[in-house]
Design a protein around this motif. Structure first.
Motif: not given
Lengths: 276, 277
Positions: B40, B44, B54, B58, B126
């Motif tokens: 991640l 990002r 990202g 997530l 993130v």
């Protein structure tokens, strides 16, 4: 009992009385495990009638299950559990089945000789300690009937002796009925009130250890020395022979040994008699 | 029965605790989340349809991780049958009830902890997530219903595919389902028939539910029909839950009936031969 088209048990008929220790002997493949698993309710029979504590194990409920103790051959299950933790957990299931249940864990640990290992993880136990834990798990519900399938495999002589004392005590003090299988004939002779010999799916002999050894006609082995000379005789009835020996030689007879046939001799004679 | 449920809850707690006190399982708890977070971190600043990639991924990963509780149940069931744990449960009054309650508790607990392990650092790394009270509520019901939908399926898979190699094999279709479930890129980018297939899996709906809980409202633009489809989410997960809860006891009972000392002994022999040969 049948696998495919082969019947593996025929006319296996026996009863165990309350508080009796019954040993099931026989060569590998004779049907000992099959018999025990049918009685434990783990395996369905193809024919015949079975009653264990007054109930057919094939349709038995959990109340019946709570009266039975099974000593399983553990392998690597519950490896991350601590000994005490596992016994407490297993015992918890038996609490609704009587005020004296489960067996208090500390007493039980002492009875099987695991007090010092109570905080150890199961996977760090030695083979003999693990086996004793198996026995403790089988006993934690204070069963009326206990199944022991080859309980002392892998025990050293001291552990075996302790285990034998434990089992003998259980049968005497707690009135637990015990059905055990073993390949160790001195063990069967020591523990069992009655022995069943199973060969090729049939019971070929049953009786007390003494009954079985006297049932076969095997010679006694008599050894002694006269001065520097050693003698060895195979005699069917050793008592009159020894009387005559002393009448003839008196104090000159030294190092007298008389060996009667053992349970092992009787077992081999009975099993070979069936197979030949 | 009540005693056994209580024993099972305790069993679950003990097994859950144990998973944090031994090396391999501890690694499992932290390695995969660590890799996820590292991934991640590199994503990002990437963008997709005007949103950071990202941020989209997530919540999807949280949904997928929760759905993978089913794989954990399946694998543990196979392992527990192999080593005789199940046979011990069977030899105990209501032991199977305690065993299953324990399994559900320990796996659900692990899923929750793993979710926190990814989510908390993820929130900092993130950007573009929106955390609201309503979002937490959505997250809770999606997670709960998702677990009820997936854990029984895991029990069924564990009863049907009985060997460790077979358990390895079912990982392949599982990866396939993950690939078409809109976890790593939107399902709308797939051909129509794959999009349909993906929407049959609980993985898709758990991912969608998590995105609806943690993303700002405007991100709904990349979803099917520009809607979070909460009703459909509850419907599909509910169907899986009912199917699993009906099927699992039957399959489990059939599997347990075949367990005996000699069955465990035979497996032990095979395993020992494999490790020697």
């Amino acid at each position: 009992m049948r696998y495919g088209d082969t019947d593996v048990l025929h006319e296996v008929s026996f009863q165990a009385r309350a508080g009796e220790v019954l040993a099931l002997l026989g060569p590998n493949g004779a049907g000992k495990s099959t018999t025990i698993e049918i009685l434990e309710g783990f395996r369905l029979r193809s024919a015949g009638r079975v009653e264990v504590l007054g109930v057919d194990p094939a349709g038995a409920d959990e109340r019946w299950r709570a009266r039975i103790g099974i000593v399983l051959q553990s392998w690597r299950d519950h490896g991350n559990w601590r000994v005490r933790e596992l016994l407490e957990h297993q015992g918890a299931y038996y609490a609704p089945y009587g005020a004296d249940r489960p067996w208090p864990v500390d007493d039980l640990l002492a009875a099987v000789g695991l007090t010092a290992s109570a905080r150890q993880k199961v996977r760090t136990l030695s083979g003999g300690q693990r086996r004793r834990l198996d026995v403790a798990i089988g006993l934690v519900g204070r069963p009326e009937l206990l199944f022991l399938d080859e309980p002392t495999t892998g025990f050293d002589p001291a552990a075996r002796r302790e285990f034998h004392d434990l089992i003998a005590g259980l049968a005497a003090d707690q009135q637990t009925t015990i059905l055990l299988t073993t390949h160790d004939l001195p063990e069967a002779a020591r523990l069992a009130d009655r022995i069943l010999i199973l060969t090729a799916g049939r019971i070929v002999a049953t009786g007390t250890p003494t009954d079985l050894t006297t049932s076969i006609t095997a010679p006694h082995d008599v050894r002694y020395t006269l001065g520097v000379q050693q003698f060895q005789h195979q005699i069917l009835d050793s008592t009159p022979f020894v009387q005559a020996l002393f009448a003839q030689h008196g104090d000159a007879v030294q190092n007298l040994e008389v060996h009667r046939p053992t349970l092992e001799d009787a077992y081999l004679a009975l099993v070979n008699g069936v197979q030949s | 029965m009540r005693t056994a449920v209580r024993a099972g809850l305790r069993r679950g707690w003990i097994e859950f605790r144990q998973s944090f006190t031994n090396g391999p399982e501890l690694l499992g708890h932290f390695l995969w989340p660590a890799l996820t977070i590292a991934g991640l971190f590199f994503l990002r600043d990437r963008e997709f349809g005007g949103f950071t990639l990202g941020a989209l991924i997530l919540p999807s990963i949280l949904g997928m991780n929760a759905a993978m509780g089913m794989v954990a149940v399946s694998q543990q069931l196979t392992a527990d049958r192999g080593d005789g744990t199940l046979l011990r449960a069977k030899a105990t009054p209501y032991g199977m009830v305690g065993y299953l309650v324990g399994k559900v508790v320990s796996v659900a607990g692990s899923v929750l902890v793993d979710l926190v392990i990814v989510l908390v650092p993820g929130l900092f790394i993130v950007g573009g997530l929106s955390v609201t009270a309503g979002g937490w509520l959505t997250l809770s019901w999606v997670l709960t219903l998702g677990l009820v939908a997936t854990l029984p399926i895991g029990a069924v898979l564990g009863s049907v595919f009985t060997s460790a190699p077979a358990q390895g094999l079912i990982q392949l279709p599982m990866l396939g389902f993950i690939a078409i479930s809109g976890i790593f890129y939107p399902i709308t980018a797939l051909p129509a028939w794959l999009e349909w297939l993906g929407q049959l899996t609980p993985i898709y709906w758990m991912g969608l539910g998590m995105r609806s809980a943690l993303l700002p409202p405007e991100t709904v633009a990349v979803e099917v029909g520009q809607s979070w489809r909460h009703l459909e989410t509850a419907g599909v997960l509910g169907l899986w839950a009912v199917a699993g809860l009906l099927l699992a006891p039957v399959v489990l009972r059939r599997m347990a009936r075949r367990e005996s000392g000699s069955a465990v002994a035979a497996r032990r022999e095979r395993a020992l031969r494999r490790s020697v040969g």
